[in-house]
Scaffold this motif. Structure first.
Motif, PDB file in Angstrom:
ATOM      1  N   ASP A  55       0.824  -1.204   0.000  1.00  8.71           N
ATOM      2  CA  ASP A  55       0.000   0.000   0.000  1.00  8.71           C
ATOM      3  C   ASP A  55       0.862   1.260   0.000  1.00  8.71           C
ATOM      4  N   SER A  56       0.244   2.382  -0.374  1.00 10.59           N
ATOM      5  CA  SER A  56       0.922   3.660  -0.241  1.00 10.59           C
ATOM      6  C   SER A  56       1.364   3.869   1.199  1.00 10.59           C
ATOM      7  N   PHE A  57       2.509   4.556   1.355  1.00 12.03           N
ATOM      8  CA  PHE A  57       3.064   4.985   2.641  1.00 12.03           C
ATOM      9  C   PHE A  57       3.800   3.891   3.400  1.00 12.03           C
ATOM     10  N   GLN A  58       3.703   2.633   2.984  1.00 14.92           N
ATOM     11  CA  GLN A  58       4.395   1.584   3.732  1.00 14.92           C
ATOM     12  C   GLN A  58       5.906   1.772   3.687  1.00 14.92           C
ATOM     13  N   ASP A  59       6.430   2.305   2.586  1.00 15.96           N
ATOM     14  CA  ASP A  59       7.865   2.565   2.483  1.00 15.96           C
ATOM     15  C   ASP A  59       8.130   4.033   2.167  1.00 15.96           C
ATOM     16  N   ASN A  60       7.232   4.888   2.646  1.00 15.07           N
ATOM     17  CA  ASN A  60       7.315   6.341   2.416  1.00 15.07           C
ATOM     18  C   ASN A  60       7.203   6.701   0.938  1.00 15.07           C
ATOM     19  N   GLU A  67       9.953   2.982 -10.084  1.00 20.38           N
ATOM     20  CA  GLU A  67      10.143   4.280 -10.747  1.00 20.38           C
ATOM     21  C   GLU A  67       8.858   5.096 -10.729  1.00 20.38           C
ATOM     22  N   GLN A  68       7.741   4.422 -10.982  1.00 22.62           N
ATOM     23  CA  GLN A  68       6.453   5.124 -10.956  1.00 22.62           C
ATOM     24  C   GLN A  68       6.115   5.614  -9.548  1.00 22.62           C
ATOM     25  N   SER A  69       6.411   4.809  -8.537  1.00 21.26           N
ATOM     26  CA  SER A  69       6.174   5.229  -7.157  1.00 21.26           C
ATOM     27  C   SER A  69       6.986   6.464  -6.822  1.00 21.26           C
ATOM     28  N   LEU A  70       8.259   6.458  -7.215  1.00 20.63           N
ATOM     29  CA  LEU A  70       9.113   7.626  -6.967  1.00 20.63           C
ATOM     30  C   LEU A  70       8.587   8.859  -7.679  1.00 20.63           C
ATOM     31  N   GLU A  71       8.193   8.695  -8.950  1.00 23.91           N
ATOM     32  CA  GLU A  71       7.703   9.840  -9.728  1.00 23.91           C
ATOM     33  C   GLU A  71       6.442  10.425  -9.109  1.00 23.91           C
ATOM     34  N   ARG A  72       5.500   9.559  -8.741  1.00 24.55           N
ATOM     35  CA  ARG A  72       4.248  10.031  -8.156  1.00 24.55           C
ATOM     36  C   ARG A  72       4.488  10.702  -6.803  1.00 24.55           C
ATOM     37  N   THR A  73       5.413  10.152  -6.032  1.00 25.61           N
ATOM     38  CA  THR A  73       5.701  10.724  -4.714  1.00 25.61           C
ATOM     39  C   THR A  73       6.357  12.092  -4.860  1.00 25.61           C
ATOM     40  N   ARG A  74       7.335  12.209  -5.782  1.00 28.46           N
ATOM     41  CA  ARG A  74       7.984  13.510  -6.007  1.00 28.46           C
ATOM     42  C   ARG A  74       6.975  14.553  -6.450  1.00 28.46           C
ATOM     43  N   ARG A  75       6.011  14.139  -7.268  1.00 28.78           N
ATOM     44  CA  ARG A  75       5.055  15.084  -7.834  1.00 28.78           C
ATOM     45  C   ARG A  75       3.924  15.425  -6.863  1.00 28.78           C
ATOM     46  N   LEU A  76       3.429  14.423  -6.135  1.00 24.02           N
ATOM     47  CA  LEU A  76       2.237  14.635  -5.313  1.00 24.02           C
ATOM     48  C   LEU A  76       2.518  14.815  -3.825  1.00 24.02           C
ATOM     49  N   ARG A  77       3.534  14.120  -3.322  1.00 29.55           N
ATOM     50  CA  ARG A  77       3.851  14.189  -1.890  1.00 29.55           C
ATOM     51  C   ARG A  77       5.352  14.250  -1.657  1.00 29.55           C
ATOM     52  N   PRO A  78       6.003  15.315  -2.120  1.00 28.51           N
ATOM     53  CA  PRO A  78       7.455  15.395  -1.954  1.00 28.51           C
ATOM     54  C   PRO A  78       7.891  15.389  -0.491  1.00 28.51           C
ATOM     55  N   ASP A  79       6.988  15.744   0.413  1.00 25.11           N
ATOM     56  CA  ASP A  79       7.337  15.749   1.832  1.00 25.11           C
ATOM     57  C   ASP A  79       7.712  14.353   2.331  1.00 25.11           C
TER      58      ASP A  79
END
Length: 224
Positions: A168-173, A209-221
């Motif tokens: 799930d989202s957030f399990q590995d930040n 790669e997709q997880s990293l891209e989405r995180t950088r774009r939507l939740r960079p924190d």
């Protein structure tokens, strides 16, 4: 696990706690969720559990006596890992907290209401103060339901595929990668070829790669 929820509005919790994963987990005896009406612990003939605040502040405040009776009664019957109070000024509830609480044996969740609660409750009974976001709800019942859902689904056996919860989202930040299902093409919109390749290493690399891209774009924190 057992979760005891103390509230002035038990009716608000009937639907969220008795459907889907929460219901199945209770049916399997993986968790016992018991809702307590705080008014049952009031000695007032009208079952009042609130009063005016000292100092002239607007609004009503939950009294200490009925909360004391409720928590003391529960603690006389079993040991609790945490006594949680839902409050807008608490610690932010997140996936790591849900992971930790899912390993507890017994929890009490005290739902805030009115203008707040007598602060002595927070000083002498509560072990953890939790918020689900930076906004104010009418009461803590919806927050309690959200916490229960996030916690219980992590208990082994609560969901059919336990690996699903681990990805799930957030399990590995990180946010989860995009997911697709059949048909592979719809109105000219195709599923990424890599997901159809059968090459698991490349699929895993693409997902990361997709997880990293989405995180950088939507939740960079989350990456800080």
């Amino acid at each position: 696990m057992r979760i005891d929820i103390i509230t002035v509005l038990p009716e608000l919790l009937q639907s969220p706690l008795n459907y889907s994963i929460l219901k199945r987990a209770q049916d399997k005896k993986l968790v016992e969720i018991v809702v307590h009406n705080l008014r049952d612990y009031s000695l007032d003939k009208h079952r009042r559990v609130d009063d005016y605040p000292f100092g002239g502040e607007a609004g009503m405040v939950m009294q200490i006596e009925p909360v004391d009776r409720a928590i003391t009664q529960l603690k006389s019957e079993r040991n609790y890992d945490e006594v949680i109070f839902t409050t807008p000024d608490g610690e932010r509830f997140d996936q790591p907290m849900a992971n930790r609480l899912s390993m507890a044996g017994n929890l009490i969740i005290l739902c805030g209401h009115y203008k707040g609660i007598d602060y002595r409750i927070r000083e002498h009974f509560v072990t953890k103060e939790v918020t689900i976001g930076d906004y104010v709800l009418t009461g803590g019942e919806l927050a309690a339901a959200i916490m229960c859902d996030a916690i219980v689904r992590l208990i082994p056996g609560a969901i059919g595929d336990e690996q699903s919860a681990l990805s799930d989202s957030f399990q590995d930040n990180l946010l989860a990668p995009p997911v697709y299902t059949r048909p592979a093409e719809y109105k000219g919109w195709r599923v990424p070829d890599v997901l159809l390749s059968g090459h698991q290493r490349k699929i895993d690399e693409w997902k990361h790669e997709q997880s990293l891209e989405r995180t950088r774009r939507l939740r960079p924190d989350l990456l800080e």
